[in-house]
Write a protein that holds these residues in place. Structure first.
Motif, PDB file in Angstrom:
ATOM      1  N   MET A  33       0.395  -1.043   0.023  1.00 35.58           N
ATOM      2  CA  MET A  33       0.072   0.003  -0.403  1.00 35.58           C
ATOM      3  C   MET A  33       1.156   1.163   0.412  1.00 35.58           C
ATOM      4  SD  MET A  33      -3.203  -0.796   3.080  1.00 35.58           S
ATOM      5  CE  MET A  33      -3.849   0.436   2.405  1.00 35.58           C
ATOM      6  N   ARG A  34       0.076   1.900  -0.350  1.00 31.19           N
ATOM      7  CA  ARG A  34       1.240   3.643  -0.419  1.00 31.19           C
ATOM      8  C   ARG A  34       0.475   4.015   0.778  1.00 31.19           C
ATOM      9  NH1 ARG A  34       2.455   6.081  -5.045  1.00 31.19           N
ATOM     10  NH2 ARG A  34       1.994   5.087  -7.456  1.00 31.19           N
ATOM     11  N   GLU A  35       1.735   5.171   1.073  1.00 39.55           N
ATOM     12  CA  GLU A  35       1.651   5.444   2.599  1.00 39.55           C
ATOM     13  C   GLU A  35       0.111   6.419   2.932  1.00 39.55           C
ATOM     14  OE1 GLU A  35       4.289   8.350   4.948  1.00 39.55           O
ATOM     15  OE2 GLU A  35       5.699   7.251   4.290  1.00 39.55           O
ATOM     16  N   GLN A  36       0.674   7.169   2.123  1.00 35.28           N
ATOM     17  CA  GLN A  36      -1.393   8.106   2.150  1.00 35.28           C
ATOM     18  C   GLN A  36      -2.243   7.601   2.655  1.00 35.28           C
ATOM     19  OE1 GLN A  36      -0.147  10.786   3.309  1.00 35.28           O
ATOM     20  NE2 GLN A  36      -1.408  11.754   1.773  1.00 35.28           N
ATOM     21  N   ALA A  37      -2.492   5.979   1.419  1.00 32.83           N
ATOM     22  CA  ALA A  37      -3.945   4.880   1.865  1.00 32.83           C
ATOM     23  C   ALA A  37      -3.616   4.514   3.583  1.00 32.83           C
ATOM     24  CB  ALA A  37      -3.407   3.477   0.788  1.00 32.83           C
ATOM     25  N   LEU A  38      -2.702   5.187   4.637  1.00 36.31           N
ATOM     26  CA  LEU A  38      -3.079   4.514   5.668  1.00 36.31           C
ATOM     27  C   LEU A  38      -3.637   5.623   5.983  1.00 36.31           C
ATOM     28  CD1 LEU A  38       0.412   2.186   5.806  1.00 36.31           C
ATOM     29  CD2 LEU A  38      -1.847   1.255   5.719  1.00 36.31           C
ATOM     30  N   LEU A  42      -5.980   5.559   9.867  1.00 37.75           N
ATOM     31  CA  LEU A  42      -5.978   6.164  11.762  1.00 37.75           C
ATOM     32  C   LEU A  42      -5.563   7.213  11.979  1.00 37.75           C
ATOM     33  CD1 LEU A  42      -2.220   4.225  10.455  1.00 37.75           C
ATOM     34  CD2 LEU A  42      -3.487   3.427  11.930  1.00 37.75           C
ATOM     35  N   GLN A  43      -6.990   7.663  10.913  1.00 38.36           N
ATOM     36  CA  GLN A  43      -7.096   9.650  11.325  1.00 38.36           C
ATOM     37  C   GLN A  43      -7.550   9.063  12.599  1.00 38.36           C
ATOM     38  OE1 GLN A  43      -9.818  10.523   8.445  1.00 38.36           O
ATOM     39  NE2 GLN A  43     -11.430   9.477   9.102  1.00 38.36           N
ATOM     40  N   GLU A  44      -8.311   7.756  13.545  1.00 38.27           N
ATOM     41  CA  GLU A  44      -9.467   8.369  15.021  1.00 38.27           C
ATOM     42  C   GLU A  44      -8.451   8.662  15.978  1.00 38.27           C
ATOM     43  OE1 GLU A  44     -12.058   9.307  15.306  1.00 38.27           O
ATOM     44  OE2 GLU A  44     -12.867   9.324  13.058  1.00 38.27           O
ATOM     45  N   LEU A  45      -6.938   8.065  15.414  1.00 38.61           N
ATOM     46  CA  LEU A  45      -5.879   7.581  16.456  1.00 38.61           C
ATOM     47  C   LEU A  45      -4.324   8.500  16.678  1.00 38.61           C
ATOM     48  CD1 LEU A  45      -5.345   3.413  16.904  1.00 38.61           C
ATOM     49  CD2 LEU A  45      -6.271   5.328  18.597  1.00 38.61           C
ATOM     50  N   LEU A  46      -4.284   9.042  14.879  1.00 39.38           N
ATOM     51  CA  LEU A  46      -3.298   9.956  14.693  1.00 39.38           C
ATOM     52  C   LEU A  46      -3.155  10.299  13.274  1.00 39.38           C
ATOM     53  CD1 LEU A  46      -0.446   6.925  14.476  1.00 39.38           C
ATOM     54  CD2 LEU A  46      -1.111   8.095  16.187  1.00 39.38           C
ATOM     55  N   SER A  47      -2.868  12.059  14.412  1.00 40.10           N
ATOM     56  CA  SER A  47      -2.435  12.843  12.260  1.00 40.10           C
ATOM     57  C   SER A  47      -1.846  12.513  11.781  1.00 40.10           C
ATOM     58  CB  SER A  47      -2.531  14.344  13.428  1.00 40.10           C
ATOM     59  OG  SER A  47      -0.990  13.757  13.333  1.00 40.10           O
ATOM     60  N   PRO A  48      -1.429  12.580  10.432  1.00 37.43           N
ATOM     61  CA  PRO A  48      -1.272  12.738   9.254  1.00 37.43           C
ATOM     62  C   PRO A  48       0.196  12.700   9.243  1.00 37.43           C
ATOM     63  CG  PRO A  48      -3.375  13.659   8.274  1.00 37.43           C
ATOM     64  CD  PRO A  48      -3.111  13.797   9.358  1.00 37.43           C
ATOM     65  N   GLN A  49       0.525  14.068   9.895  1.00 39.35           N
ATOM     66  CA  GLN A  49       2.326  13.508  10.418  1.00 39.35           C
ATOM     67  C   GLN A  49       2.559  12.738  11.215  1.00 39.35           C
ATOM     68  OE1 GLN A  49       3.272  17.541  11.842  1.00 39.35           O
ATOM     69  NE2 GLN A  49       4.994  16.641  12.685  1.00 39.35           N
ATOM     70  N   GLU A  50       1.462  12.405  12.094  1.00 38.79           N
ATOM     71  CA  GLU A  50       1.989  11.106  13.396  1.00 38.79           C
ATOM     72  C   GLU A  50       1.987   9.736  12.379  1.00 38.79           C
ATOM     73  OE1 GLU A  50       0.100  12.570  17.478  1.00 38.79           O
ATOM     74  OE2 GLU A  50      -1.212  11.975  15.654  1.00 38.79           O
ATOM     75  N   ALA A  52       2.693   9.728   8.895  1.00 38.56           N
ATOM     76  CA  ALA A  52       3.937   9.932   8.872  1.00 38.56           C
ATOM     77  C   ALA A  52       5.437   8.829   9.387  1.00 38.56           C
ATOM     78  CB  ALA A  52       4.202  10.818   8.156  1.00 38.56           C
ATOM     79  N   GLU A  53       5.120   9.939  10.788  1.00 38.33           N
ATOM     80  CA  GLU A  53       6.331   9.473  11.427  1.00 38.33           C
ATOM     81  C   GLU A  53       6.755   7.878  12.443  1.00 38.33           C
ATOM     82  OE1 GLU A  53       7.241  10.799  16.304  1.00 38.33           O
ATOM     83  OE2 GLU A  53       6.203  11.081  15.983  1.00 38.33           O
ATOM     84  N   LEU A  54       5.390   6.865  12.385  1.00 37.28           N
ATOM     85  CA  LEU A  54       5.099   5.733  12.603  1.00 37.28           C
ATOM     86  C   LEU A  54       5.759   4.743  11.505  1.00 37.28           C
ATOM     87  CD1 LEU A  54       4.344   3.418  14.319  1.00 37.28           C
ATOM     88  CD2 LEU A  54       2.078   4.339  14.130  1.00 37.28           C
ATOM     89  N   LEU A  55       5.007   5.544  10.691  1.00 34.42           N
ATOM     90  CA  LEU A  55       5.573   4.416   9.567  1.00 34.42           C
ATOM     91  C   LEU A  55       6.866   4.564   9.115  1.00 34.42           C
ATOM     92  CD1 LEU A  55       2.986   5.425   7.094  1.00 34.42           C
ATOM     93  CD2 LEU A  55       3.291   3.039   8.301  1.00 34.42           C
ATOM     94  N   SER A  56       7.559   5.819   9.121  1.00 36.26           N
ATOM     95  CA  SER A  56       8.925   5.775   8.774  1.00 36.26           C
ATOM     96  C   SER A  56       9.828   4.670  10.766  1.00 36.26           C
ATOM     97  CB  SER A  56       9.357   7.382   8.788  1.00 36.26           C
ATOM     98  OG  SER A  56      11.082   7.982   9.031  1.00 36.26           O
ATOM     99  N   HIS A  57       9.395   5.421  11.049  1.00 34.59           N
ATOM    100  CA  HIS A  57       9.895   4.040  12.278  1.00 34.59           C
ATOM    101  C   HIS A  57       9.545   3.070  11.900  1.00 34.59           C
ATOM    102  CE1 HIS A  57      11.036   3.846  16.649  1.00 34.59           C
ATOM    103  NE2 HIS A  57      10.081   3.073  16.552  1.00 34.59           N
TER     104      HIS A  57
END
Length: 170
Positions: A33-38, A42-50, A52-57
C-alpha cells in the motif's frame, strides 16, 4: 451500596495504530500500500504527520519495508501474521527464561513481545531458539531495544513498536 469503578481518564492506546498498520498491510500483502492510503485508516488515532512518523519508525526498525512507493510487512511480521499473531493488540503476559546458549546459564526473564535482538541485564542478546518457556540466546554486538519486564496496564501489545516519544509514560 454503590461500587466506584475505575475513574482514571481514558487516553487512546496509540499502539492500536501499529496493529492496524500490520493488519491492513497483511490484507494487501501482494501489492502493498501507498503510505497515504494508511492515513484514513488511522485518522481517529493519529494525525497525518504522526502516521508518517510511525511508518518511518517501523521501516527503520525493520517491521515494514519500502518497495518503490509501496509499504509491505517485513518477513518477520509476515511470519507472525501467518501464525495469526498480529490480529489483536492484547498484550502477551507470557514470561520466558532467557538461557545463555554458550554457558547454559539463565541470564534473566522477559515477558510479552520481544525482538530477535534485545537488551537484558546490560548485555545485548540475539534469540537462537524459542521453545516455551525457554529462550536460548547468544551475546550480540550492536544496538537493541530493552526487554519488556512489565507493561503499563493500558498499553497494548505493540506499545514497544511506537517511536519512543509516542509511548505511554509510566
Amino acid at each position: 451500596m454503590w461500587t466506584i469503578l475505575d475513574q482514571s481518564a481514558y487516553t487512546p492506546d496509540r499502539s492500536v495504530a501499529v496493529q492496524q498498520i500490520f493488519s491492513t498491510l497483511y490484507q494487501h500483502r501482494g501489492n502493498g500500500m501507498r503510505e497515504q492510503a494508511l492515513v484514513p485508516v488511522l485518522q481517529e488515532l493519529l494525525s497525518p504527520q504522526e502516521v508518517a512518523e510511525l511508518l518511518s519508525h517501523l521501516v527503520q526498525r525493520g517491521s515494514l519495508e519500502r518497495r518503490g512507493a509501496h509499504l509491505f510487512l517485513s518477513t518477520t511480521v509476515l511470519d507472525e501474521a501467518e501464525r495469526g499473531q498480529i490480529h489483536s493488540n492484547i498484550p502477551d503476559a507470557t514470561t520466558y527464561r532467557v538461557i545463555d546458549a554458550e554457558s547454559n546459564r539463565e541470564v534473566g526473564t522477559i515477558a510479552g513481545m520481544f525482538e530477535q535482538v534485545f537488551l537484558l541485564g546490560s548485555s545485548v542478546w540475539q534469540v537462537l531458539t524459542v521453545k516455551y518457556p525457554i529462550i536460548r540466546a547468544k551475546r550480540y554486538r550492536g544496538p537493541a531495544d530493552p526487554a519488556v519486564f512489565k507493561r503499563h496496564p493500558q498499553a497494548g501489545k505493540y506499545e514497544h513498536l511506537l517511536p519512543p516519544a509516542r509511548r505511554r509514560q509510566g
